[in-house]
Design a protein around this motif. Sequence first.
Motif, PDB file in Angstrom:
ATOM      1  N   SER A 112       0.830  -1.214   0.000  1.00 20.65           N
ATOM      2  CA  SER A 112       0.000   0.000   0.000  1.00 20.65           C
ATOM      3  C   SER A 112       0.862   1.260   0.000  1.00 20.65           C
ATOM      4  O   SER A 112       2.084   1.209   0.162  1.00 20.65           O
ATOM      5  N   VAL A 113       0.164   2.378  -0.153  1.00 21.77           N
ATOM      6  CA  VAL A 113       0.801   3.698  -0.094  1.00 21.77           C
ATOM      7  C   VAL A 113       0.113   4.443   1.047  1.00 21.77           C
ATOM      8  O   VAL A 113      -1.118   4.464   1.112  1.00 21.77           O
ATOM      9  N   THR A 114       0.870   5.042   1.924  1.00 21.42           N
ATOM     10  CA  THR A 114       0.233   5.759   3.042  1.00 21.42           C
ATOM     11  C   THR A 114      -0.334   7.094   2.560  1.00 21.42           C
ATOM     12  O   THR A 114      -1.523   7.356   2.709  1.00 21.42           O
ATOM     13  N   ASP A 115       0.522   7.930   2.001  1.00 19.89           N
ATOM     14  CA  ASP A 115       0.059   9.235   1.489  1.00 19.89           C
ATOM     15  C   ASP A 115       0.332   9.307   0.000  1.00 19.89           C
ATOM     16  O   ASP A 115       1.447   9.028  -0.436  1.00 19.89           O
ATOM     17  N   CYS A 116      -0.682   9.721  -0.753  1.00 18.54           N
ATOM     18  CA  CYS A 116      -0.519   9.787  -2.213  1.00 18.54           C
ATOM     19  C   CYS A 116      -0.876  11.187  -2.706  1.00 18.54           C
ATOM     20  O   CYS A 116      -1.960  11.699  -2.408  1.00 18.54           O
ATOM     21  N   LEU A 123      -5.009  11.375   0.544  1.00 18.17           N
ATOM     22  CA  LEU A 123      -5.016  11.428  -0.924  1.00 18.17           C
ATOM     23  C   LEU A 123      -5.273  12.862  -1.358  1.00 18.17           C
ATOM     24  O   LEU A 123      -6.288  13.464  -0.990  1.00 18.17           O
ATOM     25  N   ILE A 132      -4.418   3.050  -1.170  1.00 18.66           N
ATOM     26  CA  ILE A 132      -3.973   4.240  -0.433  1.00 18.66           C
ATOM     27  C   ILE A 132      -4.653   4.211   0.938  1.00 18.66           C
ATOM     28  O   ILE A 132      -5.862   3.999   1.029  1.00 18.66           O
ATOM     29  N   LEU A 171      -9.995   6.821   4.501  1.00 16.74           N
ATOM     30  CA  LEU A 171      -8.819   7.696   4.474  1.00 16.74           C
ATOM     31  C   LEU A 171      -8.867   8.657   5.650  1.00 16.74           C
ATOM     32  O   LEU A 171      -9.920   8.935   6.216  1.00 16.74           O
TER      33      LEU A 171
END
Lengths: 295, 203
Positions: free
Chosen positions: A156-160, A188, A184, A207
Amino acid sequence: MDLPKPFPILRLPFVPLQEVFKAMDPFQIINFSMISKRTKAVTKQMTFYSKYSIQLIIDEELKVSIHGSKNMTQCVYIFTSKEEKGGKVAENSRKSWNKLIVWKYSNNLIEEWKQLCKHVLEIFKKQTIDILSMTLDAFVDEKVSIINFLKTNWKSVTDCNLFQSEEENDVDEHAVYLLENIKITSNLLFLFDVKNDNFDGKIPKNLKELYLPNSHWIGYERLLEIDCKIVILEKNRISDEQWNLFIKKWIAMETHLNLVYLQIIYRNFEEFRELVLHDIPHEVVDGAVKRVLKT
Amino acid sequence: MTSPASSSEVKYLIESSEGNTFDVSGAALRQSNTFNAMFLNIGADGPIPFTDYNEATLKKVFEYCEHSVNEENYSGPKHQDDLSKWDLNFFNEMDQKMFIDVINASNFLDIERLTSYCCERIARMLRGKNTQEMIKVITLPTAEELEAKQKVEEKKAAAAKKVAEKAAETAEKTETLEELPVQQLVQTTRNKLTRKYLSFSNE
């Protein structure tokens, strides 16, 4: 003692060796890990890497940034196709903050960037990219391949943060593909201009923050799909009646139970009170409208 | 030399690998967390056997401890540029072999300040170097050396066990302390020592 002879660093016991690693900056750690399979294995055994966060940046240049906590050096690799920039090193120091930048020349930017990303995330034992910043109209032909690479290698990506460099470029398709394929988990930011009012990018659930400055494509149905703690919309296609209905439902806890902060931009504040909040109890605080829960 | 008291006047006898003994002040020894865990409260019945390290190394380590007795409590690594003239001389006087021996002894004795300064010195040697440049300033062990290292570490683990047993023996003789806390103390020390000598043998 200036340590003039080659130093047998791997003969040190684990604890001092880890102390040596703690005193190294991320560039040193990565360079050391690249010497041999054994140095890579030793580097991976260190147990203090959780304090580092990794940022991948796909901009006009491809970057890998490793941040430590306060008082630690931030290191940034920048891949460049300009040979004259290759090997350049810059240091930017302030009182409790130090940033090192290294430019790496390559005639195969994407592949070398991918290799370094994999190596860095393997060394620092990261299954998550802490920050992914992507300019959607850069490296357009490689965009799908980059997104697939990210999807394959990390959970995953924490902050995009999604950007575009030229406003007239239509990047909807790649944005949709990214949202479809990358998980995410926290923040975002849509910092690009969605062209299609029927933009059907999947907005992740749960989120912490969703920031949509160019949110003209958000209608009532899309609003109901959003499930985030903090939502910031600057434009929307939601009518006054729909806003009125939404706010009543939110107050009654019939919808958006996770939502704690909603920020919207309306053409005129008094009009908003008159047309949207006319039958909703509220109080004005500092010129903004805030939700007041009363039991 | 026995003393359960914590007065800085108390001297302890240290035994080196050559079998030689020399005394070190309690204040200097208390910078060693290993010593604190094993002997501080219960005292030592006879010389403390740090027999894995030679006299010169132990004297060098305790020279540092004696010097830093009056320094403020350790609060994390200090930048090399902040080291005092005395510190710099202390490091500059050592050849590489002594430096490595001091790191090993400091690691065993768990003297955070000295270990940290030594390690930062090594990291500094690698600063600003790329992979190729690093290869020039470090040596990587051969397979034979790795095997020898493993044997040395096994030997060290055995020595550590011996020290822990000595502590246990001393603890048993100490009638003023209750039995259970001492056993726990010894077990904790054994665990700690065992952890310290984990090798990279699985690579």
